[in-house]
Design an enzyme around this catalytic site. Structure first.
Site, PDB file in Angstrom:
ATOM      1  N   CYS A 171      77.386  12.928  31.897  1.00 18.68           N
ATOM      2  CA  CYS A 171      77.228  11.943  30.824  1.00 18.68           C
ATOM      3  C   CYS A 171      75.770  11.478  30.759  1.00 18.68           C
ATOM      4  O   CYS A 171      74.913  12.208  30.273  1.00 18.68           O
ATOM      5  CB  CYS A 171      78.200  10.791  31.024  1.00 18.68           C
ATOM      6  SG  CYS A 171      78.390   9.737  29.549  1.00 18.68           S
ATOM      7  N   HIS A 186      82.871  13.789  31.292  1.00 18.74           N
ATOM      8  CA  HIS A 186      83.078  13.398  32.692  1.00 18.74           C
ATOM      9  C   HIS A 186      84.077  14.356  33.348  1.00 18.74           C
ATOM     10  O   HIS A 186      85.281  14.084  33.376  1.00 18.74           O
ATOM     11  CB  HIS A 186      83.626  11.970  32.767  1.00 18.74           C
ATOM     12  CG  HIS A 186      82.634  10.913  32.437  1.00 18.74           C
ATOM     13  ND1 HIS A 186      81.864  10.283  33.388  1.00 18.74           N
ATOM     14  CD2 HIS A 186      82.285  10.370  31.242  1.00 18.74           C
ATOM     15  CE1 HIS A 186      81.086   9.391  32.801  1.00 18.74           C
ATOM     16  NE2 HIS A 186      81.312   9.425  31.495  1.00 18.74           N
ATOM     17  N   GLU A 210      84.728  14.828  36.373  1.00 21.79           N
ATOM     18  CA  GLU A 210      85.339  14.280  37.587  1.00 21.79           C
ATOM     19  C   GLU A 210      86.745  13.749  37.354  1.00 21.79           C
ATOM     20  O   GLU A 210      87.564  13.708  38.279  1.00 21.79           O
ATOM     21  CB  GLU A 210      84.456  13.178  38.184  1.00 21.79           C
ATOM     22  CG  GLU A 210      84.338  11.901  37.372  1.00 21.79           C
ATOM     23  CD  GLU A 210      83.189  11.885  36.385  1.00 21.79           C
ATOM     24  OE1 GLU A 210      82.730  10.789  36.011  1.00 21.79           O
ATOM     25  OE2 GLU A 210      82.749  12.983  35.962  1.00 21.79           O
TER      26      GLU A 210
END
Length: 546
Positions: free
Chosen positions: A380, A506, A508
């Site tokens: 990001c 993102h 993750e």
């Protein structure tokens, strides 16, 4: 009919309810049951999206674009399920909904009260999740600690649910702490008082999960069972362990899974936890240590980046690598320069974030990785920093920035998204949730994913400025991922580099233990390879004896 498990906490906050709930979900799923989870947060904020990470930790983004509590990340990772905005409810949401109904006249002129209007709204949200998910079991965590004034409406609502759905369809689990004094003795009195406080609001715990930093013997379990009026089998010791992924096995070995099935009359199959046991066995094995720098704004609070941390460990675990995270404050990089702080690492990660503080340190870290051939992963804001660094130092263009940090910059290579320009409210107004991304064949991103299109979760207002796309590409920046309408740059990378990949999204949030995210897998593999190459260069030459 859906069964419900309500989980409360006592004695102290942050006692581990979230991991406990996630672990219970794993035990039930291992028995062939479908599970959904909800977190009830007693704060007045509508969601954590506008809260400081120092106050709240990470904001976890669901696939449907909700900004939620970080515990939802634990739920998704442990249970391997994608949750929705229905899974996180706050006091702010409840009161906003009730007041909106009152303004519309839905209550026909009645006096609006905590009971029944607020409690009915809470129960309605729980019921909505049960109907939407069609889960065999819905697990609901009540945030905070029993005794907090903010939690009282939620406790009253779950008390009423016992009558609404039937006593046989509900279990109440209470998580407490057994502190120890200087003599080493574990004290049960705080747990006794916490159970009594729960009884005072009309709830009798069915199961007690006892957190402690040392073993809990049978005598203590029997004492707690006596005072809490539960079966001794329902007093479950939960000792502190080296890895949170050990907790489901601790609970299973104490018989909690079978006890839950028995008490709720669930049609379960024998538990299948072989993959989870293999995962924990890999965690316990000795592994090669690889230092990776996480350069961020909130590094003092590791929970601000909890999904990033877990995603790194997921990728490391798969490759028998122990990730040694070096927490580097971006402001320190600004003051001392990247060379002193980053010279001993083999990977640099710049995560998401907002605001100007520390931004030049993040940009410097991205450029240091580019110059010195250190694997880089930008997430990001980390992608935006890499873009700024490239434009400044490869193109040699002066006054390059993002309009987030300098609205008057001459060269805004990162700019506010067009549909964000007229938005004045902060909460829930960013580009949020799951969006598709087309991958360019022949790039590292395409090779990492092994497919042409992916869907990833986003949380941003600013984007790559397409006015600069052609000049940046001509200078060597590779656009390897882009939205299907070709308007939003999703992934950038560099060709002649061990690994320099950065995403606007993102990744993750979609990493799982046993199923690491492809970008984290590639980043960690490159970091390990860089370490090995460095060690090989340092090996002394051995003269031939032939």
């Amino acid at each position: 009919m859906t069964k419900y498990i309500f989980v409360t906490g006592g004695v102290v906050s942050s006692v581990g309810k979230g991991i406990g709930v996630a672990s219970i979900g794993r035990l039930l799923k291992s028995r062939g049951l479908s599970v959904s989870v909800m977190k009830l947060d007693p704060y007045l904020n509508v969601d954590p999206g506008t809260m400081s990470p120092y106050q709240h930790g990470e904001v976890f983004v669901t696939a449907d674009g909700a900004e939620t509590d970080l515990d939802l990340g634990h739920y998704e990772r442990f249970i391997d399920v994608n949750l929705s905005r229905l899974s996180n409810v706050t006091t702010g949401q409840i009161y906003s909904a009730v007041i909106a109904k009152e303004r519309r006249g839905d209550y026909l002129g009645g006096t609006i009260q905590v009971i029944p209007h607020i409690t009915n709204e809470i129960k309605s949200r729980i019921g909505s999740l049960a109907r939407s998910s069609q889960a065999d079991v819905v697990i609901v965590e009540i945030g905070g600690t029993v005794g907090d004034i903010e939690s009282l409406p939620f406790l009253e609502a779950i008390r009423q649910m016992r009558k609404d759905v039937g006593r046989d369809n509900i279990l109440y689990i209470h998580v407490t702490l057994l502190p120890h004094i200087s003599t080493g003795e574990l004290k049960t009195k705080p747990t006794q008082h916490s159970v009594m406080a729960l009884r005072n609001v009309g709830i009798s715990a069915d199961i007690i999960l006892c957190r402690a930093d040392r073993p809990i013997d049978d005598e203590i379990r029997e004492k707690i069972a006596f005072f809490a009026d539960v079966d001794v089998r329902a007093v479950i010791p939960v000792p502190t362990v080296d890895s949170i992924y050990e907790v489901p096995l601790v609970l299973e070995d104490m018989g909690l899974g079978d006890y839950l099935v028995e008490r709720l009359g669930l049609p379960a199959t024998p538990p299948d936890l072989e993959e989870w046991r293999a995962l924990v066995a890999r965690i316990r094995q000795e592994k090669r240590r690889v230092p990776i720098a996480l350069v961020g704004k909130y590094v003092e609070l590791h929970d601000a980046y909890i999904s990033v941390v877990e995603a790194l460990h997921h990728a490391g675990l798969e490759q028998s690598i122990d990730i040694d995270i070096r927490w580097i404050a971006a402001e320190e990089v600004e003051r001392e320069g990247p060379a002193r702080l980053l010279s001993g690492v083999y990977g640099i990660l710049v995560p998401g974030g907002f605001g100007e503080r520390g931004i030049e340190g993040k940009i410097a870290a991205a450029d240091y990785a580019r110059i010195h051939g250190i694997p880089y992963l930008g997430l990001c804001l980390g992608m935006q920093c890499a873009t700024i660094a490239f434009a400044r130092h490869v193109l040699g263009t002066h006054d390059v920035n993002s309009t987030e940090f300098n609205p008057q910059t001459a060269h805004p290579v990162i700019d506010l998204m067009p549909d964000q320009r007229d938005i004045t409210e902060k909460g829930g107004t960013m580009r949020l949730g799951l969006y598709p991304c087309d991958l360019v064949p022949g790039t590292r991103a395409h090779a990492a994913y092994g497919c042409d299109r992916v869907e990833e979760r986003h949380r941003h207002r600013f984007e790559f400025n397409n006015r600069y796309r052609s000049v940046l590409e001509a200078a060597g920046l590779v656009i390897s991922g882009i939205s299907p309408d070709k308007r939003l740059v999703e992934i950038i990378e560099l060709r002649d580099h061990p690994w320099y990949v950065a995403s606007q999204f993102h990744p993750e949030f979609q990493s799982r233990p046993g199923k690491p995210h492809p970008l984290f897998r590639g980043f960690v593999a490159a970091a390990a390879q860089t370490l090995l190459a460095g060690e090989a260069r340092q090996l002394p030459l051995v003269e031939s004896t032939s």
